[in-house]
Motif scaffolding. Structure first.
Motif, PDB file in Angstrom:
ATOM      1  N   THR A  16      37.878  64.040 -79.989  1.00  0.00           N
ATOM      2  CA  THR A  16      37.588  64.091 -78.557  1.00  0.00           C
ATOM      3  C   THR A  16      36.142  63.677 -78.288  1.00  0.00           C
ATOM      4  OG1 THR A  16      39.209  65.826 -78.184  1.00  0.00           O
ATOM      5  CG2 THR A  16      37.489  65.587 -76.532  1.00  0.00           C
ATOM      6  N   SER A  19      35.767  59.906 -78.956  1.00  0.00           N
ATOM      7  CA  SER A  19      36.336  59.031 -77.934  1.00  0.00           C
ATOM      8  C   SER A  19      35.524  59.085 -76.638  1.00  0.00           C
ATOM      9  CB  SER A  19      37.803  59.382 -77.674  1.00  0.00           C
ATOM     10  OG  SER A  19      37.935  60.680 -77.155  1.00  0.00           O
ATOM     11  N   MET A  22      32.492  56.871 -77.362  1.00  0.00           N
ATOM     12  CA  MET A  22      32.870  55.455 -77.360  1.00  0.00           C
ATOM     13  C   MET A  22      33.161  54.987 -75.936  1.00  0.00           C
ATOM     14  SD  MET A  22      32.564  54.341 -80.392  1.00  0.00           S
ATOM     15  CE  MET A  22      33.535  52.862 -80.529  1.00  0.00           C
ATOM     16  N   GLY A  23      33.747  55.850 -75.114  1.00  0.00           N
ATOM     17  CA  GLY A  23      33.996  55.505 -73.726  1.00  0.00           C
ATOM     18  C   GLY A  23      32.713  55.331 -72.939  1.00  0.00           C
ATOM     19  N   HIS A  26      30.839  51.976 -75.031  1.00  0.00           N
ATOM     20  CA  HIS A  26      31.499  50.686 -75.173  1.00  0.00           C
ATOM     21  C   HIS A  26      32.417  50.335 -74.001  1.00  0.00           C
ATOM     22  CE1 HIS A  26      29.858  49.866 -79.099  1.00  0.00           C
ATOM     23  NE2 HIS A  26      30.155  51.106 -79.452  1.00  0.00           N
ATOM     24  N   HIS A  27      33.535  51.027 -73.923  1.00  0.00           N
ATOM     25  CA  HIS A  27      34.494  50.682 -72.875  1.00  0.00           C
ATOM     26  C   HIS A  27      35.221  51.939 -72.419  1.00  0.00           C
ATOM     27  CE1 HIS A  27      37.717  48.622 -70.730  1.00  0.00           C
ATOM     28  NE2 HIS A  27      36.930  47.546 -70.764  1.00  0.00           N
ATOM     29  N   ARG A  28      35.505  51.989 -71.117  1.00  0.00           N
ATOM     30  CA  ARG A  28      36.155  53.177 -70.546  1.00  0.00           C
ATOM     31  C   ARG A  28      37.548  53.422 -71.102  1.00  0.00           C
ATOM     32  NH1 ARG A  28      35.563  52.829 -64.200  1.00  0.00           N
ATOM     33  NH2 ARG A  28      37.553  51.863 -64.652  1.00  0.00           N
ATOM     34  N   ARG A  29      38.193  52.405 -71.643  1.00  0.00           N
ATOM     35  CA  ARG A  29      39.546  52.600 -72.183  1.00  0.00           C
ATOM     36  C   ARG A  29      39.587  53.595 -73.336  1.00  0.00           C
ATOM     37  NH1 ARG A  29      41.967  46.516 -72.232  1.00  0.00           N
ATOM     38  NH2 ARG A  29      41.976  46.250 -69.989  1.00  0.00           N
ATOM     39  N   TRP A  30      38.461  53.820 -73.986  1.00  0.00           N
ATOM     40  CA  TRP A  30      38.418  54.819 -75.049  1.00  0.00           C
ATOM     41  C   TRP A  30      38.751  56.204 -74.513  1.00  0.00           C
ATOM     42  CZ3 TRP A  30      38.198  54.589 -80.186  1.00  0.00           C
ATOM     43  CH2 TRP A  30      37.824  53.391 -80.782  1.00  0.00           C
ATOM     44  N   ARG A  31      38.557  56.409 -73.232  1.00  0.00           N
ATOM     45  CA  ARG A  31      38.854  57.724 -72.652  1.00  0.00           C
ATOM     46  C   ARG A  31      40.339  58.022 -72.610  1.00  0.00           C
ATOM     47  NH1 ARG A  31      34.250  57.332 -68.058  1.00  0.00           N
ATOM     48  NH2 ARG A  31      32.506  57.347 -69.515  1.00  0.00           N
ATOM     49  N   MET A  33      42.127  57.790 -75.190  1.00  0.00           N
ATOM     50  CA  MET A  33      42.293  58.562 -76.417  1.00  0.00           C
ATOM     51  C   MET A  33      42.011  60.038 -76.148  1.00  0.00           C
ATOM     52  SD  MET A  33      40.437  57.833 -80.018  1.00  0.00           S
ATOM     53  CE  MET A  33      40.568  58.931 -81.396  1.00  0.00           C
ATOM     54  N   THR A  34      41.004  60.317 -75.334  1.00  0.00           N
ATOM     55  CA  THR A  34      40.693  61.699 -74.972  1.00  0.00           C
ATOM     56  C   THR A  34      41.875  62.344 -74.253  1.00  0.00           C
ATOM     57  OG1 THR A  34      38.388  61.034 -74.706  1.00  0.00           O
ATOM     58  CG2 THR A  34      39.018  63.157 -73.787  1.00  0.00           C
TER      59      THR A  34
END
Length: 65
Positions: A16, A19, A22-23, A26-31, A33-34
């Motif tokens: 958690t 991610s 990383m969100g 780098h990029h919000r799409r990592w969220r 994963m959260t």
């Protein structure tokens, strides 16, 4: 000795935080994963089972039960 249930919580917390970082970096799409981790924890609270606990049992980590 750590049991599988305790390691599942450690893994969930670690991934958690990873991610979220990383969100942010780098990029919000990592969220996403959260969100998946949170959903998996909710599922585990109702069913008592999650995919990471299955993996840990196959690796020979003892369960609390």
């Amino acid at each position: 000795c750590w049991d599988a249930e305790r390691i599942v919580g450690l893994l969930a917390g670690t991934f958690t935080l990873f991610s979220l970082a990383m969100g942010r970096l780098h990029h919000r799409r990592w969220r996403l994963m959260t969100a998946l981790i949170g959903g998996n924890l909710i599922f585990q609270s109702f069913s008592g089972w999650c995919p990471s606990s299955l993996m840990l049992r196959r690796l020979g980590v003892p369960s609390r039960r």
